[in-house]
Structure formats: C-alpha cells, structure tokens
Design a protein around this motif. Structure first.
Motif, mmCIF file in Angstrom:
data_model
loop_
_atom_site.group_PDB
_atom_site.id
_atom_site.type_symbol
_atom_site.label_atom_id
_atom_site.label_comp_id
_atom_site.label_asym_id
_atom_site.label_seq_id
_atom_site.Cartn_x
_atom_site.Cartn_y
_atom_site.Cartn_z
ATOM 1 N N ARG A 56 88.836 -24.900 -55.531
ATOM 2 C CA ARG A 56 89.382 -25.767 -56.578
ATOM 3 C C ARG A 56 88.360 -26.051 -57.677
ATOM 4 N NH1 ARG A 56 94.206 -28.499 -54.459
ATOM 5 N NH2 ARG A 56 94.337 -28.026 -52.245
ATOM 6 N N ASP A 57 87.590 -25.021 -58.026
ATOM 7 C CA ASP A 57 86.565 -25.250 -59.049
ATOM 8 C C ASP A 57 86.703 -24.292 -60.244
ATOM 9 O OD1 ASP A 57 85.918 -22.971 -57.702
ATOM 10 O OD2 ASP A 57 83.827 -23.512 -57.288
ATOM 11 N N ARG A 58 87.756 -23.470 -60.259
ATOM 12 C CA ARG A 58 87.934 -22.513 -61.350
ATOM 13 C C ARG A 58 89.394 -22.444 -61.733
ATOM 14 N NH1 ARG A 58 84.960 -16.670 -60.955
ATOM 15 N NH2 ARG A 58 82.941 -17.526 -61.508
ATOM 16 N N SER A 59 89.657 -22.354 -63.006
ATOM 17 C CA SER A 59 91.034 -22.081 -63.441
ATOM 18 C C SER A 59 90.978 -20.844 -64.332
ATOM 19 C CB SER A 59 91.590 -23.260 -64.240
ATOM 20 O OG SER A 59 90.932 -23.336 -65.492
ATOM 21 N N CYS A 60 92.144 -20.385 -64.760
ATOM 22 C CA CYS A 60 92.151 -19.259 -65.707
ATOM 23 C C CYS A 60 91.320 -19.625 -66.937
ATOM 24 C CB CYS A 60 93.581 -18.934 -66.151
ATOM 25 S SG CYS A 60 94.771 -18.738 -64.819
ATOM 26 N N ALA A 61 91.392 -20.895 -67.340
ATOM 27 C CA ALA A 61 90.707 -21.332 -68.560
ATOM 28 C C ALA A 61 89.199 -21.446 -68.380
ATOM 29 C CB ALA A 61 91.273 -22.673 -69.030
ATOM 30 N N SER A 62 88.684 -21.287 -67.154
ATOM 31 C CA SER A 62 87.223 -21.265 -66.994
ATOM 32 C C SER A 62 86.658 -20.028 -67.678
ATOM 33 C CB SER A 62 86.828 -21.206 -65.518
ATOM 34 O OG SER A 62 87.408 -22.248 -64.800
ATOM 35 N N CYS A 63 87.425 -18.952 -67.698
ATOM 36 C CA CYS A 63 86.962 -17.717 -68.340
ATOM 37 C C CYS A 63 87.687 -17.453 -69.661
ATOM 38 C CB CYS A 63 87.168 -16.531 -67.409
ATOM 39 S SG CYS A 63 86.186 -16.642 -65.907
ATOM 40 N N HIS A 64 88.967 -17.780 -69.715
ATOM 41 C CA HIS A 64 89.718 -17.588 -70.961
ATOM 42 C C HIS A 64 89.750 -18.931 -71.688
ATOM 43 C CE1 HIS A 64 90.839 -13.563 -69.659
ATOM 44 N NE2 HIS A 64 91.189 -14.060 -68.495
ATOM 45 N N LEU A 110 105.236 -25.133 -67.333
ATOM 46 C CA LEU A 110 104.710 -24.900 -65.988
ATOM 47 C C LEU A 110 103.545 -23.910 -66.050
ATOM 48 C CD1 LEU A 110 104.763 -24.986 -62.890
ATOM 49 C CD2 LEU A 110 106.674 -23.363 -62.945
ATOM 50 N N GLY A 111 103.700 -22.856 -66.842
ATOM 51 C CA GLY A 111 102.635 -21.859 -66.970
ATOM 52 C C GLY A 111 101.376 -22.466 -67.562
ATOM 53 N N ARG A 112 101.555 -23.340 -68.551
ATOM 54 C CA ARG A 112 100.395 -23.982 -69.176
ATOM 55 C C ARG A 112 99.638 -24.818 -68.143
ATOM 56 N NH1 ARG A 112 99.726 -28.536 -72.812
ATOM 57 N NH2 ARG A 112 101.928 -29.029 -72.637
ATOM 58 N N ARG A 113 100.387 -25.537 -67.359
ATOM 59 C CA ARG A 113 99.772 -26.381 -66.354
ATOM 60 C C ARG A 113 99.000 -25.535 -65.324
ATOM 61 N NH1 ARG A 113 103.198 -30.964 -63.227
ATOM 62 N NH2 ARG A 113 101.486 -31.577 -61.866
ATOM 63 N N LEU A 114 99.622 -24.447 -64.870
ATOM 64 C CA LEU A 114 98.961 -23.563 -63.900
ATOM 65 C C LEU A 114 97.696 -22.956 -64.491
ATOM 66 C CD1 LEU A 114 102.145 -21.701 -62.570
ATOM 67 C CD2 LEU A 114 100.632 -23.160 -61.176
ATOM 68 N N PHE A 115 97.763 -22.597 -65.766
ATOM 69 C CA PHE A 115 96.650 -21.909 -66.415
ATOM 70 C C PHE A 115 95.380 -22.777 -66.421
ATOM 71 C CE2 PHE A 115 94.122 -20.301 -69.938
ATOM 72 C CZ PHE A 115 94.262 -18.929 -69.838
ATOM 73 N N PHE A 116 95.567 -24.062 -66.613
ATOM 74 C CA PHE A 116 94.402 -24.950 -66.730
ATOM 75 C C PHE A 116 94.048 -25.645 -65.418
ATOM 76 C CE2 PHE A 116 95.840 -24.531 -71.119
ATOM 77 C CZ PHE A 116 94.632 -24.255 -71.747
ATOM 78 N N ASP A 117 94.736 -25.287 -64.315
ATOM 79 C CA ASP A 117 94.576 -26.058 -63.084
ATOM 80 C C ASP A 117 93.731 -25.318 -62.043
ATOM 81 O OD1 ASP A 117 94.815 -27.720 -60.916
ATOM 82 O OD2 ASP A 117 96.988 -28.035 -61.182
ATOM 83 N N PRO A 118 92.594 -25.892 -61.607
ATOM 84 C CA PRO A 118 91.762 -25.238 -60.586
ATOM 85 C C PRO A 118 92.423 -25.173 -59.212
ATOM 86 C CG PRO A 118 90.829 -27.364 -61.224
ATOM 87 C CD PRO A 118 91.987 -27.106 -62.142
ATOM 88 N N ILE A 119 93.633 -25.712 -59.070
ATOM 89 C CA ILE A 119 94.333 -25.604 -57.792
ATOM 90 C C ILE A 119 94.499 -24.131 -57.380
ATOM 91 C CG2 ILE A 119 96.703 -25.511 -58.730
ATOM 92 C CD1 ILE A 119 97.574 -27.377 -56.452
ATOM 93 N N LEU A 120 94.461 -23.218 -58.340
ATOM 94 C CA LEU A 120 94.642 -21.805 -58.028
ATOM 95 C C LEU A 120 93.345 -21.106 -57.609
ATOM 96 C CD1 LEU A 120 97.259 -20.615 -60.711
ATOM 97 C CD2 LEU A 120 97.626 -21.058 -58.278
ATOM 98 N N SER A 121 92.272 -21.867 -57.365
ATOM 99 C CA SER A 121 91.059 -21.215 -56.847
ATOM 100 C C SER A 121 90.704 -21.794 -55.487
ATOM 101 C CB SER A 121 89.889 -21.369 -57.815
ATOM 102 O OG SER A 121 89.567 -22.719 -58.009
ATOM 103 N N GLY A 122 90.090 -20.960 -54.647
ATOM 104 C CA GLY A 122 89.798 -21.322 -53.261
ATOM 105 C C GLY A 122 89.104 -22.670 -53.147
#
Ligand code: HEC
Ligand code: HEC
Length: 356
Positions: free
Chosen positions: A82-90, A68-80
């Motif tokens: 929907r264009d950025r995920s944690c992996a955009s920077c990491h 679940l964490g892996r999916r969240l990390f790579f998913d832009p759903i967590l940005s206003g």
C-alpha cells in the motif's frame, strides 16, 4: 491565411499542396517565400486538436466509470505494501511520467525501461515501448502484478476492493452488476486514462491564428520539423506520434524492442514506439531507456543520424543542421508544453484531484 479559410477553398488549397508536393517535395529550402507561407499554413492544419476523445464500443465512456478509474489510479490500495499507486510513476505535473531515466523498482533499483507519459493514449492502438499491449485495458494488471512494481496478485487486489465499502458502492454505480472483477478494474482505469489529454499549449494558440503566441525561432523550428529535419515523418498529428515503431539508430544492447516479437523481421530490431511530444520539455530524460539527458542532446542525435544498420528507418540519416537550426527545433519543441501552473502540483495528488 490558408488555415483560416473554410470549406471549398481550404480543400482546394489541400489539392494544390498535394500536386505541388509531388513535384518539388516538402519544404525545399529554396522554395519561394510565398510558397513557404502556404506550406506552413497547411502543416499547421495537420496539428489541430480532434473534437472528441474516442472511446471503444467495448468500453464506452460513463462518468461513474471514469470517477472509479480516477480513484483507483491514485490509490495505493493496488500495491502489495500500500505504498505505490499508478500516479507514483505517472505523475500529472511531470507530463504523467516520473522524471527518472528508468522507473524505480521496489528495491530502490532501476527497471529496464523509462516510465512513458500517459498523455493522449486514447488515440494510440498499441501500448508499451515495444507494443506488447494490444489495448489500454490490457495494461493495468501488468504493473499491479509486477513483483518489482506494485507487487499485488490479482485475487488479493479484487478481495481488497470488494471488502472496501466505498469501492463496493463505486463499482455498483459504475457497472450494472456490482461484482468486483479484473475486467471492471481494467475498464474503469482505461476510461480514466483516456481522459488524460494534453492541455492547450502556446503552439495550439499559434495554429489557431495567434501569431504572437510563439517566437519566430519556434516558427522556423516548426518548418524544420515538418521539412528538412523530417521529424513529422514519425511525430505526426496533434499528439505528435504515429503510434508506430521505428529504429532511430541509437539503441544498442540486449533490448531490441519490437524486434523481440518478430525475430524473422530485421526491420523491427531496435524499433520502439514513437513517443508523443506534448509536454516534452517537462519530461527529461528521454527515450525508452532514459539515455538522452536533454532536448539539445536529442537534436544532436538526430543530426548525426544514428547507427547505420538494416533496421534503421529510412527517415533517419545525417541532417546537416546548423547550430541556429538546432536551436530553432528546440524552441519549437518547447512550445508544446502548456503554461506552468496549469497542471496540478504534487501536493494535490489525492483521489479527488486532478481532473485532466
Ligand atoms: C514503478 C513505476 C510504474 C507504476 C507504479 C506504473 N507504471 Fe505504467 N508504466 C511504467 C513503465 C516503466 C512503463 C513501460 C512498460 C513497457 O513499455 O513495457 C509503463 C507503461 C504504461 C502504459 C503504456 C503507455 C504507453 O505509452 O504505451 C500505461 C497505459 C500504463 N503504464 C498505465 C499504468 C497504470 C494504469 C498503472 C497503475 C495500475 C501504472 N501504469 C503503474 C511504470 C509504471
Ligand atoms: C523514424 C521515425 C522518427 C523520426 C524521423 C523522428 N523521430 Fe523522434 N522518436 C522516434 C522514436 C521511435 C522515438 C523513441 C526511441 C527510443 O525510445 O529509443 C523518438 C523519440 C524522440 C524524443 C524523445 C521523447 C521521449 O519522450 O523520450 C524526442 C524529443 C524526439 N523523438 C524528437 C524528434 C525530432 C525533433 C525529430 C526530427 C529531428 C525526430 N524526433 C525524428 C521516432 C522518430
């Protein structure tokens, strides 16, 4: 060779080294060759990879949570937008950083800080360049909520995830009670992040006994790193970080790092977290503000010894390195990166890849 012998003899050699070092100090340049070889063997042992990744009792490992964490990390759903995920920077193949001097804000400008690598954080207590985060769990909503970063309020993040059927199922699998809460998002992301562990590099093959794995220059660089250049005073252990905060005498300006939280303690002015050095040759530019462009420039800085001021660490002072010694140190640092191709390519960045 000291690092190959097991049990009693190895402990004995450690004892010998302790008594020796008390007498002569580490890596005296004029030490006899035989003693140097023993020192190198002992030092090598300090950098062996740990056998297991530590997980806190409050958030133990489960595969469902990590997935679940892996999916969240790579998913832009967590940005206003929907264009950025944690992996955009990491970014995995940039050493889990982004190759920029400072992170990109949402308006194509720069944030104040460089994106740090996420490698080997399972072994670190305090996070953030200034140690503002007490646990890995507590970091996640800082970028998610940050208006210049992912710009998504917590309530909206939780609403989006609970309305998504795939996520609703994944939360139900990962937690006994399926409600999507902030704490569960944090627990899942942190579980995934603890799995981000550096891959074996030529240096690891060398300390495991393969003499041909790294060049002679890199071996000399290793001796300097642990001896004359004193790098290991702070870049210690397998991940090359003591997890602590120091002023290396270079930062100026308004960001005083950890000193912000301890105004009464001049020693912490300009203290920033010691970065680990795994994959370091893949993550230029360097330092909390990306001010240093290359590894060669980093070594020049340490050679000069930085600004003399009350906060500067006692382990930082002019080193008097010869040009060949500087080159040896850089050769050594390059052996800490895994072989190219072992990390996933940018195009592979989907929720299903990569597995660190
Ligand atoms: C716009 C780029 C950007 C995005 C997107 C981003 N981060 Fe970061 N990350 C940073 C920066 C910059 C820092 C340094 C912050 C500080 O020190 O205060 C950081 C620090 C961290 C740290 C602490 C690392 C250390 O060595 O102390 C962790 C953990 C982390 N981020 C995880 C995440 C997670 C999880 C997400 C997604 C929810 C995320 N980041 C999204 C740029 C980003
Ligand atoms: C007193 C502790 C200390 C000593 C000694 C030390 N470092 Fe550092 N190192 C740090 C800290 C703290 C930073 C981050 C400083 C910042 O961001 O402003 C750093 C940053 C770095 C970086 C940049 C990494 C990155 O991801 O930005 C490299 C490379 C590095 N050090 C290598 C070395 C080498 C090589 C030596 C020996 C010549 C050395 N360090 C000695 C504490 C130390």
């Amino acid at each position: 060779m000291a690092w190959k012998v097991g049990g009693a003899l190895a402990s004995l050699l450690v004892l010998l080294w302790v008594s020796n070092s008390a007498a002569v100090g580490p890596a005296s340049e004029h030490a006899p060759a035989r003693q140097d070889a023993t020192q190198r063997g002992i030092w090598r042992r300090d950098y062996r990879a740990p056998a297991a990744i530590p997980f806190p009792e409050s958030n133990p490992y489960t595969e469902a949570k990590a997935e679940l964490g892996r999916r969240l990390f790579f998913d832009p759903i967590l940005s206003g937008d929907r264009d950025r995920s944690c992996a955009s920077c990491h970014v995995p193949n940039l050493g889990w950083a982004d190759g920029r001097a400072r992170a990109a804000d949402l308006n194509a400008g720069d944030m104040d800080l460089r994106t740090p690598s996420l490698l080997n954080l399972a072994w670190q207590e305090r996070l953030g360049w200034d140690g503002k985060f007490r646990t890995l769990e507590s970091v996640s909503f800082f970028p998610i909520n940050g208006p210049a970063n992912m710009n998504l309020p917590t309530a909206e993040a939780l609403r989006r995830l609970s309305e998504d059927e795939g996520y609703a199922r994944a939360f139900a699998e990962a937690f006994p009670d399926p409600a999507v809460t902030k704490e569960r998002v944090e627990a899942a992301l942190a579980t995934f992040e603890r799995l981000i562990v550096s891959r074996p590099a030529p240096f690891d093959r060398w300390i495991a006994g393969d003499e041909g794995a790294i060049e002679a220059a890199a071996k000399r660089g290793f001796d300097l790193f642990n001896g004359k250049a004193r790098c290991a005073a702070c870049h210690s252990g397998w991940s090359f970080s003591d997890g602590s905060f120091h002023d290396i005498g270079t930062a100026t300006g308004t960001d005083i790092g950890r000193g912000r939280f301890f105004p009464g303690s001049p020693a912490l002015r300009y203290a920033f977290k010691t970065p680990g050095l795994r994959e370091v040759s893949r993550r230029a530019p360097y330092m909390h503000n990306g001010a240093v462009p290359t590894l060669e420039a980093v070594i020049d800085l340490y050679d000069r010894g930085g600004i003399e001021r009350p906060s500067r660490s006692p382990d930082i002072r002019p080193l008097g390195l010869a040009p060949s010694e500087k080159a040896d140190l850089v050769a050594f640092l390059r052996t800490l990166s895994s072989e190219p191709g072992r990390v996933p390519a940018l195009a592979d960045l989907t929720p299903d890849t990569p597995r660190p």
